[in-house]
Design an enzyme around this catalytic site. Structure first.
Site, PDB file in Angstrom:
ATOM      1  N   THR B  26       0.862  -1.184   0.000  1.00  0.00           N
ATOM      2  CA  THR B  26       0.000   0.000   0.000  1.00  0.00           C
ATOM      3  C   THR B  26       0.898   1.234   0.000  1.00  0.00           C
ATOM      4  OG1 THR B  26      -2.050   0.935   0.885  1.00  0.00           O
ATOM      5  CG2 THR B  26      -0.401   0.294   2.503  1.00  0.00           C
ATOM      6  N   CYS B  32      -3.269   7.271   7.996  1.00  0.00           N
ATOM      7  CA  CYS B  32      -3.812   5.908   7.887  1.00  0.00           C
ATOM      8  C   CYS B  32      -2.785   4.913   8.432  1.00  0.00           C
ATOM      9  CB  CYS B  32      -4.111   5.561   6.446  1.00  0.00           C
ATOM     10  SG  CYS B  32      -5.330   6.653   5.656  1.00  0.00           S
ATOM     11  N   HIS B  49      -5.540  -1.166   4.766  1.00  0.00           N
ATOM     12  CA  HIS B  49      -5.188   0.256   4.799  1.00  0.00           C
ATOM     13  C   HIS B  49      -6.306   0.957   5.577  1.00  0.00           C
ATOM     14  CE1 HIS B  49      -3.413   3.868   2.435  1.00  0.00           C
ATOM     15  NE2 HIS B  49      -4.234   4.364   3.339  1.00  0.00           N
TER      16      HIS B  49
END
Lengths: 195, 165
Positions: B26, B32, B49
């Site tokens: 990711t 995040c 994520h």
């Protein structure tokens, strides 16, 4: 959507004027795009989530809150610094404290000008918080502006305006991401029904 | 380096699982959190994520469970078990949860990174999954990938280069 485009246009027009005064030369700008985009697509607008960018971020407060980003590529940031702040030797990977501070202030002036014209046009009070500057991956920076939308869905409304200075390739983008609750207010102030 | 076709991409508010020679990646994690689960015997990995700490604040009609720490981690676990992972071998690693912008007198949104990290830890505790390593906090973005063949988590950032957990 056309109305929002006009709002973006006026904001960017004023910002472009402010920039052209700083640089003492004409600045062009592209017609703003207003789009409802998926989170992934927003980072794609600046070349992908991992793309290194400079960003001045201002939280917009008042009647129509939102998040405003002024985004520049590293090359554009260096170019802008050398032109505006008269810093001729902007070299190396790292920018100095002074260069960062100058960039923050340029971003602040442009964003403030963008915002005040939006506020005038919509008759909504919108005022910026203290700006913050970051140089990092676009995805990491922009995701910050999407958090409010995260509670609603996987798309966000983006008013995206690019302006550029001819061959010298100072290209910057304004990303205005109004909070979800701001749309009805913006639409209403413009006399457009909001479904 | 790693062949592109073996990379499984996980977008924002997304999750996925993979096995054997696959790499799950990711990009551009800010506030995040990228959370990974791994079964070292079967070489099965998963990544979420996570964007927000809790689904309780969600106002959306159709809930995207990959988005919230409290819903994403149980879902990731069940996807990994479906792939054949053994429950009590599963271990976790995570990265992200930074504060990209620091403001004086910041509101709750400003603290979303640390809150995501706390919330992920709570979810792991409730599921009784050990957290082996983490690289969280700070004020910079990260791109992470887990190699399903080894369980190693690679973390890349602009300021600090590459790190391995």
């Amino acid at each position: 959507m056309d109305v929002l485009k006009e709002v973006g246009n006026i904001g960017a027009g004023n910002a472009a004027t402010a920039l052209s005064q700083l640089l003492n030369k004409p600045i062009d700008m592209a017609v703003p795009k207003v789009q409802l985009l998926g989170f992934e697509e927003i980072a794609e607008k600046v070349g992908g989530a991992e793309e290194l960018v400079f960003a001045v971020f201002l939280r917009v407060e008042g009647e129509a809150p939102g998040n405003l980003f002024f985004i520049l590529s590293p090359d554009a940031a260096r170019s802008l610094l050398s032109r505006v702040a008269g810093i001729s030797e902007v070299s190396g990977e790292e920018l100095s404290e002074m260069e960062l501070s100058a960039l923050n202030e340029i971003g602040n002036i442009l964003a403030g000008s963008y915002l005040s014209s939006l506020a005038d046009f919509t008759s909504l009070s919108m005022y910026p918080t203290v700006p913050a500057l970051a140089m990092d991956m676009a995805g990491a920076i922009l995701s910050y502006g999407l958090l409010q939308f995260g509670q609603m869905g996987d798309d966000a409304l983006l008013i995206d305006t690019t302006f550029l200075e001819g061959q010298d390739e100072i290209e910057g983008q304004f990303f205005l991401i109004p909070d979800p609750e701001s749309f009805p207010k913006i639409f209403k102030s413009l006399g457009v029904p909001f479904e | 380096m790693i062949e592109e076709q073996s990379v499984i991409k996980v977008g924002m508010a997304d999750l996925n699982v993979g096995s054997q020679e696959k790499v799950i990646r990711t990009t551009g994690l800010g506030s995040c959190v990228g959370l990974t689960l791994y079964d070292p015997e079967k070489k099965l990995g998963g990544m979420a994520h996570v964007m927000l700490p809790s689904s309780e604040i969600a106002r959306e009609g159709k809930l995207n469970i990959a988005k919230f720490a409290d819903t994403a981690i149980p879902e990731l676990l069940s996807r990994l078990l479906n792939l054949g992972a053994i429950r009590n071998r599963i271990v976790a690693k995570m990265a992200g949860g930074s504060q990209m912008f620091a403001f004086a007198g910041g509101n709750d949104t400003m603290r979303i990174g640390p809150r995501n990290v706390e919330s992920c830890k709570r979810a792991l505790e409730e599921l009784n999954i050990p957290l082996l390593a983490e690289d969280t906090g700070g004020s910079y973005g990260r791109t992470i990938e887990i190699a399903c063949s080894t369980g190693l988590l690679y973390i890349r950032s602009v300021q600090k280069g590459v790190k391995e957990l």
